[in-house]
Design an enzyme around this catalytic site. Structure first.
Site, PDB file in Angstrom:
ATOM      1  N   ASP A   1       1.275  -6.786   6.691  1.00 19.97           N
ATOM      2  CA  ASP A   1      -0.078  -6.212   6.635  1.00 19.97           C
ATOM      3  C   ASP A   1      -1.223  -7.223   6.454  1.00 19.97           C
ATOM      4  OD1 ASP A   1       1.545  -3.985   6.709  1.00 19.97           O
ATOM      5  OD2 ASP A   1       0.760  -3.042   4.903  1.00 19.97           O
TER       6      ASP A   1
ATOM      7  N   LYS B   1       3.451   1.210  10.632  1.00 24.15           N
ATOM      8  CA  LYS B   1       3.894   2.157   9.611  1.00 24.15           C
ATOM      9  C   LYS B   1       2.703   2.953   9.091  1.00 24.15           C
ATOM     10  CE  LYS B   1       3.487  -1.395   6.092  1.00 24.15           C
ATOM     11  NZ  LYS B   1       2.388  -0.781   5.334  1.00 24.15           N
TER      12      LYS B   1
ATOM     13  N   ASP C   1      -0.111  -1.720   8.927  1.00 19.13           N
ATOM     14  CA  ASP C   1      -0.470  -0.418   8.373  1.00 19.13           C
ATOM     15  C   ASP C   1      -1.326   0.271   9.444  1.00 19.13           C
ATOM     16  OD1 ASP C   1       0.070   0.901   5.889  1.00 19.13           O
ATOM     17  OD2 ASP C   1      -2.023   0.678   5.264  1.00 19.13           O
TER      18      ASP C   1
ATOM     19  N   CYS D   1       2.846  -3.063  -0.540  1.00 20.43           N
ATOM     20  CA  CYS D   1       3.690  -3.169   0.652  1.00 20.43           C
ATOM     21  C   CYS D   1       4.661  -4.348   0.615  1.00 20.43           C
ATOM     22  CB  CYS D   1       2.818  -3.173   1.902  1.00 20.43           C
ATOM     23  SG  CYS D   1       2.027  -1.558   2.099  1.00 20.43           S
TER      24      CYS D   1
ATOM     25  N   HIS E   1      -8.580   3.127   5.223  1.00 21.53           N
ATOM     26  CA  HIS E   1      -8.248   1.757   5.632  1.00 21.53           C
ATOM     27  C   HIS E   1      -7.263   1.783   6.795  1.00 21.53           C
ATOM     28  CE1 HIS E   1      -4.930   2.905   2.982  1.00 21.53           C
ATOM     29  NE2 HIS E   1      -4.187   2.058   3.668  1.00 21.53           N
TER      30      HIS E   1
HETATM   31  C1  VGL Z   1      -1.075  -1.190   1.311  1.00 24.38           C
HETATM   32  C2  VGL Z   1      -2.115   0.342  -0.033  1.00 24.38           C
HETATM   33  C3  VGL Z   1      -2.208   1.232   1.020  1.00 24.38           C
HETATM   34  C4  VGL Z   1      -0.466  -2.563   1.443  1.00 24.38           C
HETATM   35  C5  VGL Z   1      -1.146  -0.325   2.370  1.00 24.38           C
HETATM   36  O1  VGL Z   1      -0.405  -3.098   2.568  1.00 24.38           O
HETATM   37  O2  VGL Z   1      -0.041  -3.119   0.405  1.00 24.38           O
HETATM   38  N1  VGL Z   1      -1.552  -0.856   0.105  1.00 24.38           N
HETATM   39  N2  VGL Z   1      -1.722   0.890   2.209  1.00 24.38           N
HETATM   40 ZN    ZN Z   2      -2.134   2.137   3.872  1.00 25.99          ZN
END
Ligand code: VGL
Ligand code: ZN
Length: 210
Positions: A9, A109, A49, A154, A84
């Site tokens: 991510d 994902k 993400d 993540c 996000h």
């Molecule tokens: C993530 C919060 C929501 C991450 C993704 O990549 O850690 N954290 N979505």
């Molecule tokens: Zn997320």
């Protein structure tokens, strides 16, 4: 032993100025770039993400809820986030300083609006696979190095799932950064990853023994 580098991510929304900015998140980028340039990995894998606008992990999709509130979402505890990584927006793109090279594989994902997916392997109910473990098995990859954002979400869930699936799992401590909603969340995440069989090491340790 075949090795994969997993870049979790590293998207604009988790970097400086992003919707869910991880403090000092950008600092992972040069470290990851160096690891990729070293050519010691047989595969480079990036997770992304990738949420629809109506994703229920967004506080904005609930009445009377605010960012960082916790709810039960289809029976699973869920932190509510700012909007996000909405599919096809700039925030969902990989950071443009990240240099994945010209041969990498992407696993998306978080597409199902009803469930979050912190791990690059499974959705949070641990049922639906992203295809990552099947990919690693197919290519006979036994060792995975985890980098990216965020340590306490993540990265942690991806690393723990990798270890549980039987991959030798190494987390590169200077190539990850955490959200830290609570001050020591990243520290706790490192402890939890260790407890689940992950090894924590620095990029120097990897690059020196080349
Ligand atoms: C993530 C919060 C929501 C991450 C993704 O990549 O850690 N954290 N979505
Ligand atoms: Zn997320």
């Amino acid at each position: 032993m075949k090795k994969a580098l997993i870049v979790v991510d590293v998207q604009n929304d988790f970097c400086e100025g992003g919707a869910l900015e991880v403090k000092n998140g950008n600092e992972v980028i040069p470290v990851i770039n160096k690891l990729i340039e070293s050519n010691i990995f047989d595969f480079i894998i990036a997770t992304q993400d990738w949420h629809p606008r109506n994703h229920k992990s967004f506080a904005s999709n609930h009445k009377n809820k605010k960012v960082y509130d916790e709810i039960k979402l289809n029976g699973i505890t869920q932190v509510l986030w700012p909007d996000h990584c909405i599919q096809r927006t700039k925030g969902a793109k990989f950071h443009n300083e990240l240099n994945l090279g010209n041969n990498y594989f992407v696993f998306k994902k978080g597409k199902n609006p009803e469930i979050d997916s912190y791990s690059g392997f499974y959705e949070n109910d641990h049922k639906t696979s992203t295809g990552l473990k099947e990919f690693l098995r197919k290519h006979k990859i036994e060792e995975v190095y985890i980098t990216g954002l965020a340590t306490d979400y993540c990265v942690k869930f991806t690393a723990i799932d990798a270890a549980k699936e039987g991959f030798k799992t190494l987390v590169v401590k200077d190539a990850v950064r955490g959200v830290n909603i609570t001050k020591n969340d990243s520290q706790l995440a490192f402890e939890e990853m260790k407890k689940n069989g992950c090894k924590i090491l620095s990029s120097k340790q990897i690059l020196n023994k080349k």
